[in-house]
Design a protein around this motif. Structure first.
Motif, PDB file in Angstrom:
ATOM      1  N   ALA A   1       0.851  -1.190   0.000  1.00 46.55           N
ATOM      2  CA  ALA A   1       0.000   0.000   0.000  1.00 46.55           C
ATOM      3  C   ALA A   1       0.890   1.245   0.000  1.00 46.55           C
ATOM      4  O   ALA A   1       1.871   1.322   0.745  1.00 46.55           O
ATOM      5  CB  ALA A   1      -0.916  -0.011   1.209  1.00 46.55           C
ATOM      6  N   ALA A   2       0.528   2.214  -0.844  1.00 46.24           N
ATOM      7  CA  ALA A   2       1.439   3.316  -1.146  1.00 46.24           C
ATOM      8  C   ALA A   2       1.728   4.234   0.047  1.00 46.24           C
ATOM      9  O   ALA A   2       2.871   4.645   0.248  1.00 46.24           O
ATOM     10  CB  ALA A   2       0.885   4.122  -2.317  1.00 46.24           C
ATOM     11  N   ALA A   3       0.710   4.557   0.830  1.00 45.47           N
ATOM     12  CA  ALA A   3       0.885   5.602   1.845  1.00 45.47           C
ATOM     13  C   ALA A   3       1.966   5.224   2.861  1.00 45.47           C
ATOM     14  O   ALA A   3       2.861   6.018   3.165  1.00 45.47           O
ATOM     15  CB  ALA A   3      -0.441   5.891   2.541  1.00 45.47           C
ATOM     16  N   SER A   4       1.892   3.995   3.374  1.00 42.13           N
ATOM     17  CA  SER A   4       2.855   3.588   4.395  1.00 42.13           C
ATOM     18  C   SER A   4       4.250   3.410   3.821  1.00 42.13           C
ATOM     19  O   SER A   4       5.234   3.809   4.430  1.00 42.13           O
ATOM     20  CB  SER A   4       2.419   2.273   5.057  1.00 42.13           C
ATOM     21  OG  SER A   4       1.466   2.538   6.043  1.00 42.13           O
TER      22      SER A   4
ATOM     23  N   LYS B   1       5.501   4.841   1.284  1.00 40.15           N
ATOM     24  CA  LYS B   1       6.070   6.148   0.963  1.00 40.15           C
ATOM     25  C   LYS B   1       6.620   6.803   2.224  1.00 40.15           C
ATOM     26  O   LYS B   1       7.686   7.420   2.205  1.00 40.15           O
ATOM     27  CB  LYS B   1       5.025   7.050   0.302  1.00 40.15           C
ATOM     28  CG  LYS B   1       5.615   8.403  -0.053  1.00 40.15           C
ATOM     29  CD  LYS B   1       4.811   9.207  -1.018  1.00 40.15           C
ATOM     30  CE  LYS B   1       5.645  10.430  -1.421  1.00 40.15           C
ATOM     31  NZ  LYS B   1       4.868  11.375  -2.210  1.00 40.15           N
TER      32      LYS B   1
ATOM     33  N   ASN C   1      -1.175  -7.631  11.690  1.00 40.87           N
ATOM     34  CA  ASN C   1      -0.660  -6.310  11.306  1.00 40.87           C
ATOM     35  C   ASN C   1       0.439  -6.374  10.258  1.00 40.87           C
ATOM     36  O   ASN C   1       1.346  -5.550  10.244  1.00 40.87           O
ATOM     37  CB  ASN C   1      -0.165  -5.549  12.535  1.00 40.87           C
ATOM     38  CG  ASN C   1      -1.271  -5.355  13.545  1.00 40.87           C
ATOM     39  OD1 ASN C   1      -2.396  -5.005  13.175  1.00 40.87           O
ATOM     40  ND2 ASN C   1      -0.982  -5.591  14.808  1.00 40.87           N
TER      41      ASN C   1
ATOM     42  N   ILE D   1      -1.983  -5.300   6.598  1.00 40.17           N
ATOM     43  CA  ILE D   1      -2.480  -3.913   6.494  1.00 40.17           C
ATOM     44  C   ILE D   1      -1.570  -3.082   5.591  1.00 40.17           C
ATOM     45  O   ILE D   1      -1.973  -2.043   5.106  1.00 40.17           O
ATOM     46  CB  ILE D   1      -2.617  -3.204   7.872  1.00 40.17           C
ATOM     47  CG1 ILE D   1      -1.328  -3.257   8.672  1.00 40.17           C
ATOM     48  CG2 ILE D   1      -3.769  -3.757   8.665  1.00 40.17           C
ATOM     49  CD1 ILE D   1      -1.380  -2.421   9.962  1.00 40.17           C
ATOM     50  N   TYR D   2      -0.355  -3.577   5.350  1.00 34.36           N
ATOM     51  CA  TYR D   2       0.564  -2.827   4.485  1.00 34.36           C
ATOM     52  C   TYR D   2       0.453  -3.227   3.016  1.00 34.36           C
ATOM     53  O   TYR D   2       1.164  -2.701   2.181  1.00 34.36           O
ATOM     54  CB  TYR D   2       2.006  -3.039   4.953  1.00 34.36           C
ATOM     55  CG  TYR D   2       2.251  -2.488   6.334  1.00 34.36           C
ATOM     56  CD1 TYR D   2       2.293  -1.107   6.538  1.00 34.36           C
ATOM     57  CD2 TYR D   2       2.395  -3.316   7.426  1.00 34.36           C
ATOM     58  CE1 TYR D   2       2.493  -0.590   7.800  1.00 34.36           C
ATOM     59  CE2 TYR D   2       2.598  -2.801   8.703  1.00 34.36           C
ATOM     60  CZ  TYR D   2       2.642  -1.437   8.879  1.00 34.36           C
ATOM     61  OH  TYR D   2       2.833  -0.915  10.130  1.00 34.36           O
ATOM     62  N   PHE D   3      -0.429  -4.189   2.723  1.00 34.17           N
ATOM     63  CA  PHE D   3      -0.499  -4.716   1.359  1.00 34.17           C
ATOM     64  C   PHE D   3      -1.694  -4.151   0.593  1.00 34.17           C
ATOM     65  O   PHE D   3      -2.736  -3.868   1.181  1.00 34.17           O
ATOM     66  CB  PHE D   3      -0.621  -6.248   1.383  1.00 34.17           C
ATOM     67  CG  PHE D   3       0.557  -6.965   1.992  1.00 34.17           C
ATOM     68  CD1 PHE D   3       1.775  -6.311   2.199  1.00 34.17           C
ATOM     69  CD2 PHE D   3       0.453  -8.299   2.346  1.00 34.17           C
ATOM     70  CE1 PHE D   3       2.857  -6.986   2.756  1.00 34.17           C
ATOM     71  CE2 PHE D   3       1.534  -8.981   2.900  1.00 34.17           C
ATOM     72  CZ  PHE D   3       2.735  -8.327   3.112  1.00 34.17           C
TER      73      PHE D   3
ATOM     74  N   PRO E   1      -4.914  -4.655  -1.972  1.00 34.36           N
ATOM     75  CA  PRO E   1      -5.925  -5.711  -1.894  1.00 34.36           C
ATOM     76  C   PRO E   1      -5.521  -7.029  -2.572  1.00 34.36           C
ATOM     77  O   PRO E   1      -5.779  -8.099  -2.030  1.00 34.36           O
ATOM     78  CB  PRO E   1      -7.140  -5.075  -2.570  1.00 34.36           C
ATOM     79  CG  PRO E   1      -6.983  -3.619  -2.302  1.00 34.36           C
ATOM     80  CD  PRO E   1      -5.493  -3.354  -2.331  1.00 34.36           C
TER      81      PRO E   1
ATOM     82  N   LYS F   1      -3.099  -8.910  -0.442  1.00 33.24           N
ATOM     83  CA  LYS F   1      -3.822  -9.340   0.753  1.00 33.24           C
ATOM     84  C   LYS F   1      -4.601 -10.632   0.450  1.00 33.24           C
ATOM     85  O   LYS F   1      -4.568 -11.589   1.211  1.00 33.24           O
ATOM     86  CB  LYS F   1      -4.808  -8.222   1.135  1.00 33.24           C
ATOM     87  CG  LYS F   1      -4.944  -7.999   2.602  1.00 33.24           C
ATOM     88  CD  LYS F   1      -5.792  -6.769   2.880  1.00 33.24           C
ATOM     89  CE  LYS F   1      -4.993  -5.484   2.784  1.00 33.24           C
ATOM     90  NZ  LYS F   1      -5.759  -4.290   3.180  1.00 33.24           N
TER      91      LYS F   1
ATOM     92  N   GLY G   1      -4.710  -9.288  12.961  1.00 34.43           N
ATOM     93  CA  GLY G   1      -4.622  -8.105  13.818  1.00 34.43           C
ATOM     94  C   GLY G   1      -6.013  -7.591  14.169  1.00 34.43           C
ATOM     95  O   GLY G   1      -6.995  -7.900  13.489  1.00 34.43           O
TER      96      GLY G   1
ATOM     97  N   LYS H   1      -7.471  -4.906  13.745  1.00 28.93           N
ATOM     98  CA  LYS H   1      -8.164  -4.102  12.734  1.00 28.93           C
ATOM     99  C   LYS H   1      -8.217  -4.822  11.390  1.00 28.93           C
ATOM    100  O   LYS H   1      -8.407  -4.199  10.357  1.00 28.93           O
ATOM    101  CB  LYS H   1      -7.504  -2.725  12.597  1.00 28.93           C
ATOM    102  CG  LYS H   1      -7.727  -1.801  13.775  1.00 28.93           C
ATOM    103  CD  LYS H   1      -9.207  -1.536  14.067  1.00 28.93           C
ATOM    104  CE  LYS H   1      -9.854  -0.661  12.994  1.00 28.93           C
ATOM    105  NZ  LYS H   1     -11.290  -0.420  13.309  1.00 28.93           N
ATOM    106  N   GLU H   2      -8.010  -6.132  11.413  1.00 29.61           N
ATOM    107  CA  GLU H   2      -8.091  -6.907  10.174  1.00 29.61           C
ATOM    108  C   GLU H   2      -9.256  -7.880  10.297  1.00 29.61           C
ATOM    109  O   GLU H   2      -9.455  -8.474  11.343  1.00 29.61           O
ATOM    110  CB  GLU H   2      -6.792  -7.682   9.937  1.00 29.61           C
ATOM    111  CG  GLU H   2      -5.599  -6.759   9.774  1.00 29.61           C
ATOM    112  CD  GLU H   2      -4.275  -7.496   9.771  1.00 29.61           C
ATOM    113  OE1 GLU H   2      -3.571  -7.376   8.774  1.00 29.61           O
ATOM    114  OE2 GLU H   2      -3.958  -8.167  10.754  1.00 29.61           O
TER     115      GLU H   2
END
Lengths: 207, 275
Positions: free
Chosen positions: B30-33, B35, B216, B219-221, B223, B226, B246, B248-249
């Motif tokens: 996932a781009a945001a993390s 980056k 956890n 969450i960095y991947f 979809p 994932k 996790g 939140k998963e």
């Protein structure tokens, strides 16, 4: 009238709020005064114990007219919704306007961190982001408001004299020249005015 | 193009190059993390832009490994989310005990904090010698650290609190020896753990597992990756096995969710159905 008081409002796309100690009371006042159909998404980082559970989202959702939920990864950022960062996770925004969570180390001693939310939201929403720093006992959010200004966004800071704990707003004010410094009680009206000034244009842009 | 968009292009190019030169594939992260992590590395590296760094990165493996450490850093703690470990102890272990021997895959174990937490819990519940835990991670340097079982002494106070909240039955201090600023974990905890490299983006499943833990990490991947991981886990798990994610998963909205039941709502411990 809105056009006179707020000239050249860019198309606002989202509001991001950072708050620490004194946060529950402050969020009740601010979010509690937003209408159910507030036309922007609201992203919130509140410093909270890692084991707090999702009680805060439920409490605020019951209290506020606007919908409040704990942020889930992959949530699509929608208007009229408040997304609260979950305890022990950073909240970020992806390019396509979806939310992401991270368990990366604390930033500015905090997880969730206001800086992490502000910096990622600033990249995605650019000049369309309004960042708000409220009461708090540390300096989290100072780097974040710098990023928001660097991307052309708008920064609103609670007047430290009005804040339950003044350090966090004071640190934000030391970092940037805020667009608005005002008491908490005056913020809902400002947000509604900003949102009203931008809403028709936002719709036109979508059409 | 805005400067942000240009930087996004630079990152895509860099990750493409890294994949082709070194075989590590972060294009589905996932781009945001990623980056955020890359930007932090860049700030410390002395390069002005990713384009500038790229030329050196693709030619200098040592520099690349510093980047790799920055990208794959997965900070965790012993008994992270005590409520999860408590549920594990009270709700899952009774099932595990009915087997003569259980196999556990801990995917994305990082420096081993949660793997050692599991070992403590299982040993306390009388399962010593009756399980094997395969603790895997993409980063071999971090696996070496995990296998060494040495934690910073400064964390022990917090870990002790977590342990107690998680229903720990002994004195946490019995599990490590303090040496200056480090805590050396007891050798018994390592006996049943096998640390091994595994890349969730490229490698195959581990067969016949009674339990898979992956908390956890996904969450960095993106979809698609994932989904790949969840398929791996599903294929690895025996019927009646447990999948632990996790807090939140969730399996909600996933294809495989029809074959799983959440053991206790909110714990993110799922049990695979029989048949």
């Amino acid at each position: 009238m809105a056009e006179q008081t707020i000239p050249q409002t860019p198309n606002l796309r989202a509001v991001a709020i950072g708050v620490s100690s004194g946060g529950v009371r402050a969020l009740k006042i601010l979010l509690g005064a937003l209408p159910e159909d507030f036309p922007l998404p609201v992203l919130v980082v509140q410093h909270i114990s890692p084991e707090a559970g999702n009680g805060m989202a439920r409490l605020l959702d019951n209290y506020c007219a606007i919908r409040v939920k704990e942020a889930d990864e992959q949530d699509e950022v929608r208007p009229a919704t408040v997304y609260l960062a979950p305890p022990n996770y950073h909240l970020l925004v992806e390019r396509e306007g979806r939310l992401a969570l991270s368990a990366d180390p604390p930033v500015s001693f905090a997880r969730p961190s206001v800086d992490v939310l502000f910096e990622s939201a600033a990249e995605v929403f650019g000049a369309g982001l309004v960042g708000i720093v409220l009461t708090g006992a540390n300096f989290d959010g100072a780097a974040g408001v710098r990023a928001i200004k660097a991307h052309g966004g708008l920064v609103i800071v609670q007047d430290p004299a009005d804040a339950e704990t003044p350090q966090m707003p004071a640190a934000a004010l030391a970092a940037v020249k805020a667009d608005h410094v005002l008491a908490l009680a005056a913020m809902p009206a400002l947000l509604r005015r900003l949102a009203a000034a931008t809403a028709p244009r936002a719709e036109a842009a979508d059409a | 193009m805005t400067p942000v968009e240009v930087e996004d292009v630079e990152i895509r190019l860099l990750l493409e190059g890294v994949q082709q030169v070194y075989g590590y594939d972060f294009r589905d992260y996932a781009a945001a993390s990623i980056k955020r992590r890359l930007t932090q590395w860049l700030a410390e590296s002395g390069f002005d832009t990713f384009s500038q760094a790229q030329s050196r990165l693709l030619r200098d493996p040592e520099l690349f490994f510093s980047l790799l450490q920055g990208i794959t850093v997965n900070v965790t703690e012993m008994f992270r989310d005590p409520s999860f470990f408590k549920a594990l102890r009270e709700q899952v272990v009774p099932f595990l005990k009915t087997y003569p021997f259980v196999k556990i895959w801990h995917a994305g174990c990082a420096s081993g904090e949660e793997a050692y937490s599991m070992a403590i819990l299982l040993n306390e519940e009388g399962m010593a010698g009756r399980y094997r835990m395969y603790a895997t991670d993409i980063d071999e340097a971090v696996l070496q650290k995990a296998a060494a079982g040495v934690m910073p002494m400064a964390e022990m106070q917090k870990y002790t609190r977590n342990y107690q909240k998680a229903g720990g039955k002994a004195s946490f201090a019995d599990y490590y020896t303090a040496r200056y600023d480090r805590a050396i974990l007891s050798a018994d905890l390592k006996q049943s753990i096998v640390f091994a490299p595994h890349n969730l983006a490229a490698d195959a499943e581990f067969g016949e597992m009674n339990m898979v833990l992956c908390r956890n990490v996904m969450i960095y991947f993106k979809p698609a990756l994932k989904e790949r991981c969840l398929d791996l886990f599903d294929n690895s798990l025996l019927s009646g096995g447990f999948l632990c994610l996790g807090l939140k998963e969730t399996l909600e909205k996933r294809k495989m969710s029809a074959r799983y039941d959440e053991l206790v709502a909110g714990t993110r411990i799922y049990r695979k159905r029989y048949g």
